[in-house]
Design a protein around this motif. Sequence first.
Motif, PDB file in Angstrom:
ATOM      1  N   MET A  26       0.908  -1.306   0.025  1.00 19.88           N
ATOM      2  CA  MET A  26       0.209   0.035  -0.201  1.00 19.88           C
ATOM      3  C   MET A  26       0.842   1.363   0.161  1.00 19.88           C
ATOM      4  O   MET A  26       2.192   1.239   0.218  1.00 19.88           O
ATOM      5  N   ILE A  27       0.036   2.582  -0.304  1.00 21.77           N
ATOM      6  CA  ILE A  27       1.126   3.716  -0.077  1.00 21.77           C
ATOM      7  C   ILE A  27       0.203   4.366   1.011  1.00 21.77           C
ATOM      8  O   ILE A  27      -1.188   4.355   1.117  1.00 21.77           O
ATOM      9  N   GLU A  28       0.771   5.162   1.882  1.00 17.69           N
ATOM     10  CA  GLU A  28       0.266   5.931   3.014  1.00 17.69           C
ATOM     11  C   GLU A  28       0.460   7.397   2.655  1.00 17.69           C
ATOM     12  O   GLU A  28       1.845   7.870   2.777  1.00 17.69           O
ATOM     13  N   ILE A  29      -0.561   8.202   2.793  1.00 22.47           N
ATOM     14  CA  ILE A  29      -0.503   9.723   2.716  1.00 22.47           C
ATOM     15  C   ILE A  29      -1.178  10.230   3.798  1.00 22.47           C
ATOM     16  O   ILE A  29      -2.229  10.077   4.127  1.00 22.47           O
ATOM     17  N   SER A  30      -0.325  11.155   4.515  1.00 20.53           N
ATOM     18  CA  SER A  30      -1.034  11.768   5.835  1.00 20.53           C
ATOM     19  C   SER A  30      -0.863  13.405   5.586  1.00 20.53           C
ATOM     20  O   SER A  30       0.231  13.681   5.254  1.00 20.53           O
ATOM     21  N   VAL A  31      -1.918  14.212   5.834  1.00 23.99           N
ATOM     22  CA  VAL A  31      -1.889  15.475   6.049  1.00 23.99           C
ATOM     23  C   VAL A  31      -2.073  16.010   7.485  1.00 23.99           C
ATOM     24  O   VAL A  31      -3.215  15.950   8.010  1.00 23.99           O
ATOM     25  N   GLU A  32      -1.073  16.587   7.980  1.00 20.79           N
ATOM     26  CA  GLU A  32      -1.120  17.102   9.411  1.00 20.79           C
ATOM     27  C   GLU A  32      -1.132  18.557   9.644  1.00 20.79           C
ATOM     28  O   GLU A  32      -0.354  19.432   8.996  1.00 20.79           O
ATOM     29  N   ASP A  33      -2.065  18.912  10.115  1.00 22.92           N
ATOM     30  CA  ASP A  33      -2.120  20.584  10.470  1.00 22.92           C
ATOM     31  C   ASP A  33      -2.138  20.908  11.958  1.00 22.92           C
ATOM     32  O   ASP A  33      -2.078  19.904  12.919  1.00 22.92           O
ATOM     33  N   GLU A  34      -1.969  22.249  12.160  1.00 18.62           N
ATOM     34  CA  GLU A  34      -2.099  22.607  13.543  1.00 18.62           C
ATOM     35  C   GLU A  34      -3.092  23.584  13.749  1.00 18.62           C
ATOM     36  O   GLU A  34      -3.159  24.453  14.344  1.00 18.62           O
ATOM     37  N   GLY A  35      -4.509  23.117  13.118  1.00 17.75           N
ATOM     38  CA  GLY A  35      -5.664  23.854  13.127  1.00 17.75           C
ATOM     39  C   GLY A  35      -6.240  23.550  14.289  1.00 17.75           C
ATOM     40  O   GLY A  35      -6.134  23.282  15.396  1.00 17.75           O
ATOM     41  N   ILE A  36      -8.017  23.693  13.955  1.00 15.43           N
ATOM     42  CA  ILE A  36      -8.871  23.745  15.371  1.00 15.43           C
ATOM     43  C   ILE A  36      -9.263  22.140  15.714  1.00 15.43           C
ATOM     44  O   ILE A  36      -9.450  22.245  17.012  1.00 15.43           O
ATOM     45  N   GLY A  37      -8.646  21.394  15.137  1.00 13.94           N
ATOM     46  CA  GLY A  37      -8.873  20.004  15.659  1.00 13.94           C
ATOM     47  C   GLY A  37     -10.393  19.366  15.654  1.00 13.94           C
ATOM     48  O   GLY A  37     -11.025  20.162  15.216  1.00 13.94           O
ATOM     49  N   ILE A  38     -10.404  18.410  15.991  1.00 12.13           N
ATOM     50  CA  ILE A  38     -11.949  17.744  15.986  1.00 12.13           C
ATOM     51  C   ILE A  38     -11.965  16.734  17.049  1.00 12.13           C
ATOM     52  O   ILE A  38     -11.027  16.168  17.716  1.00 12.13           O
ATOM     53  N   GLN A  39     -13.256  16.781  17.832  1.00 14.62           N
ATOM     54  CA  GLN A  39     -13.479  16.133  19.107  1.00 14.62           C
ATOM     55  C   GLN A  39     -13.437  14.489  18.484  1.00 14.62           C
ATOM     56  O   GLN A  39     -13.903  14.177  17.236  1.00 14.62           O
ATOM     57  N   GLU A  40     -13.022  13.462  19.203  1.00 17.52           N
ATOM     58  CA  GLU A  40     -13.110  12.026  18.993  1.00 17.52           C
ATOM     59  C   GLU A  40     -14.317  11.487  18.546  1.00 17.52           C
ATOM     60  O   GLU A  40     -14.374  10.711  17.676  1.00 17.52           O
ATOM     61  N   SER A  41     -15.325  11.767  18.904  1.00 20.53           N
ATOM     62  CA  SER A  41     -16.802  11.384  18.795  1.00 20.53           C
ATOM     63  C   SER A  41     -17.294  12.077  17.519  1.00 20.53           C
ATOM     64  O   SER A  41     -18.373  11.465  17.081  1.00 20.53           O
ATOM     65  N   ASP A  42     -16.535  12.937  17.023  1.00 22.15           N
ATOM     66  CA  ASP A  42     -16.922  13.550  15.535  1.00 22.15           C
ATOM     67  C   ASP A  42     -16.151  13.029  14.519  1.00 22.15           C
ATOM     68  O   ASP A  42     -16.355  13.303  13.418  1.00 22.15           O
ATOM     69  N   LYS A  65      -8.569   2.809   2.592  1.00 32.86           N
ATOM     70  CA  LYS A  65      -9.014   3.459   3.646  1.00 32.86           C
ATOM     71  C   LYS A  65      -8.736   4.669   4.283  1.00 32.86           C
ATOM     72  O   LYS A  65      -7.620   5.108   3.828  1.00 32.86           O
ATOM     73  N   VAL A  66      -9.538   5.731   4.896  1.00 36.91           N
ATOM     74  CA  VAL A  66      -9.127   6.894   5.293  1.00 36.91           C
ATOM     75  C   VAL A  66      -9.483   7.101   6.727  1.00 36.91           C
ATOM     76  O   VAL A  66     -10.770   6.446   6.980  1.00 36.91           O
ATOM     77  N   TRP A  67      -8.768   7.627   7.270  1.00 35.67           N
ATOM     78  CA  TRP A  67      -9.136   8.169   8.817  1.00 35.67           C
ATOM     79  C   TRP A  67      -8.753   9.471   9.216  1.00 35.67           C
ATOM     80  O   TRP A  67      -7.774  10.047   8.701  1.00 35.67           O
ATOM     81  N   VAL A  68      -9.080   9.887  10.395  1.00 34.27           N
ATOM     82  CA  VAL A  68      -8.435  11.005  11.080  1.00 34.27           C
ATOM     83  C   VAL A  68      -8.159  10.630  12.475  1.00 34.27           C
ATOM     84  O   VAL A  68      -8.789   9.867  13.304  1.00 34.27           O
ATOM     85  N   LYS A  69      -7.054  11.554  12.999  1.00 37.01           N
ATOM     86  CA  LYS A  69      -6.810  11.643  14.283  1.00 37.01           C
ATOM     87  C   LYS A  69      -6.724  13.047  14.690  1.00 37.01           C
ATOM     88  O   LYS A  69      -6.007  13.828  14.106  1.00 37.01           O
ATOM     89  N   ALA A  70      -7.226  13.323  15.970  1.00 37.84           N
ATOM     90  CA  ALA A  70      -6.942  14.737  16.167  1.00 37.84           C
ATOM     91  C   ALA A  70      -7.256  15.060  17.530  1.00 37.84           C
ATOM     92  O   ALA A  70      -7.785  14.488  18.523  1.00 37.84           O
ATOM     93  N   SER A  71      -6.672  16.422  17.828  1.00 37.11           N
ATOM     94  CA  SER A  71      -6.858  16.902  19.345  1.00 37.11           C
ATOM     95  C   SER A  71      -7.627  18.266  19.128  1.00 37.11           C
ATOM     96  O   SER A  71      -7.047  19.096  18.439  1.00 37.11           O
ATOM     97  N   PRO A  72      -8.870  18.534  20.003  1.00 34.78           N
ATOM     98  CA  PRO A  72      -9.493  19.686  19.910  1.00 34.78           C
ATOM     99  C   PRO A  72      -8.221  20.951  20.040  1.00 34.78           C
ATOM    100  O   PRO A  72      -7.723  20.752  21.133  1.00 34.78           O
ATOM    101  N   GLY A  73      -8.160  21.919  19.255  1.00 42.84           N
ATOM    102  CA  GLY A  73      -7.377  22.889  19.633  1.00 42.84           C
ATOM    103  C   GLY A  73      -5.897  22.758  19.180  1.00 42.84           C
ATOM    104  O   GLY A  73      -5.043  23.801  19.233  1.00 42.84           O
ATOM    105  N   LYS A  74      -5.529  21.627  18.814  1.00 47.12           N
ATOM    106  CA  LYS A  74      -4.095  21.042  18.440  1.00 47.12           C
ATOM    107  C   LYS A  74      -3.812  20.758  17.161  1.00 47.12           C
ATOM    108  O   LYS A  74      -2.771  20.445  16.695  1.00 47.12           O
ATOM    109  N   GLY A  75      -4.921  20.486  16.324  1.00 48.12           N
ATOM    110  CA  GLY A  75      -4.614  20.327  15.152  1.00 48.12           C
ATOM    111  C   GLY A  75      -5.375  18.647  14.712  1.00 48.12           C
ATOM    112  O   GLY A  75      -5.704  17.959  15.623  1.00 48.12           O
ATOM    113  N   SER A  76      -5.299  18.414  13.406  1.00 51.74           N
ATOM    114  CA  SER A  76      -5.678  17.290  13.040  1.00 51.74           C
ATOM    115  C   SER A  76      -4.626  16.269  11.998  1.00 51.74           C
ATOM    116  O   SER A  76      -4.022  17.071  11.254  1.00 51.74           O
TER     117      SER A  76
END
Length: 195
Positions: free
Chosen positions: A88-104, A143-154
């Motif tokens: 497979m190939i894996e591509i990630s885009v990491e930002d320092e933005g507003i983040g997302i709650q895990e429940s979302d 497949k696609v997924w997200v990991k994030a922390s509110p206020g710290k980015g996604s």
Amino acid sequence: SKLELGNIELYYETVDVAGIIEEVQRVLSPLSADKNIIIESYIEKDLKTVIADRVKLKQILYNILNNAIKFSSENGKVNIYAEPREDMIEISVEDEGIGIQESDYEKVFQPFVQIDESISRKHGGVGLGLALVKRFVELHRGKVWVKASPGKGSTFTFRIPKKPENKTQEKENINSVQTSYDIEIEREEEIIRGV
């Protein structure tokens, strides 16, 4: 308006991974320059090409990177990582933005779902962007997924096979599809530049 994505075909071809990442960065550079956001890409040196639908892979990257810039604060940084993972190939885009709650996490991939109205008003909605990403990645058997922390980015990550299981789906009319897509991208570039 419904997300009508029933009969989408993939047009496989050999795609230069670094080239397509660079292309999407270039299209979005006026947007990142506007907010003084630095975009860095880190591509594993062994990762050269992938056999995929070039148009849809470009759209996946465009939508994820566009969101990363849109939801980042000024003077921020966005990192793009691309690496091989067995077949497979894996591509990630990491930002320092507003983040997302895990429940979302799951909600962000649903069409027209707004997680927070005040955020949507400020940054513009996600609309179909991530729903399209999910659909196009899954069409590639990925497949696609997200990991994030509110206020710290996604970090949005997707993984697709380096080559399809059977390449019978390859079509001759890649150029006609590519042309219409490039016109679309040009229109978006004009919108970004305010033409």
